[in-house]
Design a protein around this motif. Structure first.
Motif, PDB file in Angstrom:
ATOM      1  N   ASP A 124       0.832  -1.201   0.000  1.00 12.34           N
ATOM      2  CA  ASP A 124       0.000   0.000   0.000  1.00 12.34           C
ATOM      3  C   ASP A 124       0.868   1.253   0.000  1.00 12.34           C
ATOM      4  O   ASP A 124       1.980   1.254   0.535  1.00 12.34           O
ATOM      5  N   LEU A 125       0.347   2.323  -0.574  1.00 15.01           N
ATOM      6  CA  LEU A 125       0.975   3.638  -0.507  1.00 15.01           C
ATOM      7  C   LEU A 125       0.123   4.523   0.396  1.00 15.01           C
ATOM      8  O   LEU A 125      -1.094   4.613   0.210  1.00 15.01           O
ATOM      9  N   LYS A 168      -4.243  13.028  -3.943  1.00 12.45           N
ATOM     10  CA  LYS A 168      -5.462  12.207  -3.978  1.00 12.45           C
ATOM     11  C   LYS A 168      -6.153  12.308  -5.335  1.00 12.45           C
ATOM     12  O   LYS A 168      -6.612  11.302  -5.891  1.00 12.45           O
ATOM     13  N   ALA A 171      -4.102  10.335  -7.807  1.00 15.67           N
ATOM     14  CA  ALA A 171      -4.281   8.892  -7.577  1.00 15.67           C
ATOM     15  C   ALA A 171      -5.620   8.412  -8.120  1.00 15.67           C
ATOM     16  O   ALA A 171      -5.713   7.340  -8.729  1.00 15.67           O
ATOM     17  N   VAL A 178      -4.783   4.831  -2.733  1.00 14.05           N
ATOM     18  CA  VAL A 178      -3.856   5.355  -1.730  1.00 14.05           C
ATOM     19  C   VAL A 178      -4.559   5.436  -0.373  1.00 14.05           C
ATOM     20  O   VAL A 178      -5.747   5.722  -0.297  1.00 14.05           O
ATOM     21  N   GLU A 180      -4.271   6.979   3.748  1.00 13.65           N
ATOM     22  CA  GLU A 180      -3.870   8.230   4.384  1.00 13.65           C
ATOM     23  C   GLU A 180      -3.723   7.973   5.872  1.00 13.65           C
ATOM     24  O   GLU A 180      -4.511   7.214   6.454  1.00 13.65           O
ATOM     25  N   ILE A 229       4.889  10.510   1.415  1.00 15.27           N
ATOM     26  CA  ILE A 229       4.331   9.240   0.929  1.00 15.27           C
ATOM     27  C   ILE A 229       5.107   8.081   1.551  1.00 15.27           C
ATOM     28  O   ILE A 229       6.324   7.989   1.393  1.00 15.27           O
ATOM     29  N   CYS A 231       5.624   3.996   1.623  1.00 16.97           N
ATOM     30  CA  CYS A 231       5.360   2.693   1.008  1.00 16.97           C
ATOM     31  C   CYS A 231       5.302   1.676   2.146  1.00 16.97           C
ATOM     32  O   CYS A 231       6.295   1.466   2.846  1.00 16.97           O
ATOM     33  N   LEU A 263       2.667   7.261  -9.970  1.00 20.16           N
ATOM     34  CA  LEU A 263       1.989   8.220  -9.106  1.00 20.16           C
ATOM     35  C   LEU A 263       2.833   9.477  -8.902  1.00 20.16           C
ATOM     36  O   LEU A 263       2.344  10.607  -9.078  1.00 20.16           O
TER      37      LEU A 263
END
Length: 271
Positions: A124-125, A168, A171, A178, A180, A229, A231, A263
């Motif tokens: 997930d990012l 956002k 994405a 994504v 948050e 961001i 990862c 992205l």
């Protein structure tokens, strides 16, 4: 950080570059591959820059990469410095101040992090909307240089709401899912214990790592807008009941690198 040391480092880099970057990007563990996308690149080794420490972690190339990414002038840190490498906390601010003095206005900070939020999964990012500093130290300790920034910087919007919204929107356009959340920094280099991860979750952390916070503090100090961001390369200790290792971090980063590159390139284009 002494102003004279910053200026000495900046003058060296300016002597090599013939243009001003608009966007700075710090690439975390396993994410240095983005630098390969830069066109017309100029590489400056950290070891050649006065006052810069060296990056000792596998997967961190240890160099600035300057050039164009999706039409925008960027400067990337391909490899970063960490507190656990024995660096003073104030030293971690130097690369950010260099980028600011070169003309950077927006900073994208990336990292590999352990997932604490149980709704996350490896790969997930996560867009960082806030952080918790569990290093119990701060790069701004000591004498403040007013020419850089204020003695008491505001951290109420450490991560720009405008840049989070932009990320956002990008994405969504790319159909990239994504997350948050809140990033919590521990010093490392050990991974956290299951009890520590339960504490992180209780404190409101969604991801945990060993970097980013010092650079973001420095960026806010000198007036840069920040997008963070993470990862999510593994689930943190105790969640999946399996041992953790750096190889897994790099492996997961490699698995999601194409999505990450797509992205970030589109975010840069939209800035």
């Amino acid at each position: 950080m002494e102003l004279a040391r910053i200026k000495e480092s900046v003058e060296y880099v300016k002597g090599i570059l013939n243009d001003e970057p608009e966007i700075g990007i710090i690439l975390g563990s396993g994410l240095g591959v983005l630098a390969e996308e830069v066109e017309d690149k100029v590489i400056i080794k950290y070891a050649d820059i006065p006052n810069m420490p060296t990056s000792t972690v596998k997967g961190h190339a240890g160099q600035y990469v300057f050039g164009k990414l999706n039409g925008k002038k960027v400067i990337m840190m391909q490899g970063r410095f960490h507190y656990y490498e024995g660096n003073k906390m104030e030293t971690l601010s130097l690369p950010v101040y260099i980028m600011k003095n070169l003309g950077v206005k927006n900073l994208i900070v990336t990292n590999a992090a352990g997932g604490v939020n149980t709704e996350f999964k490896p790969g997930d990012l996560m867009l960082i909307n806030d952080h918790i500093n569990f290093a119990f130290n701060n790069p701004l300790m000591g004498k403040n240089e007013e020419e850089i920034g204020p003695r008491f910087p505001d951290m109420s919007e450490a991560y720009s709401k405008d840049l989070i919204k932009l990320a956002k929107d990008v994405a969504s356009k790319l159909d990239v899912d994504v997350k948050e959340g809140v990033y919590l920094m521990m010093t490392g280099p050990t991974y956290e214990t299951p009890a520590e991860i339960r504490m992180v979750r209780a404190l409101g952390g969604d991801a945990v790592g060993m970097s980013t916070v010092p650079e973001v503090i420095a960026a806010n100090h000198c007036g840069l807008k920040v997008l963070g961001i993470s990862c999510i390369t593994n689930m943190a200790a105790g969640i999946l009941d399996q041992p953790l290792n750096h190889a897994e971090v790099i492996e997961t980063s490699n698995r999601v690198k194409n999505t990450f590159i797509k992205l970030v390139k589109e975010i840069v284009k939209s800035m």
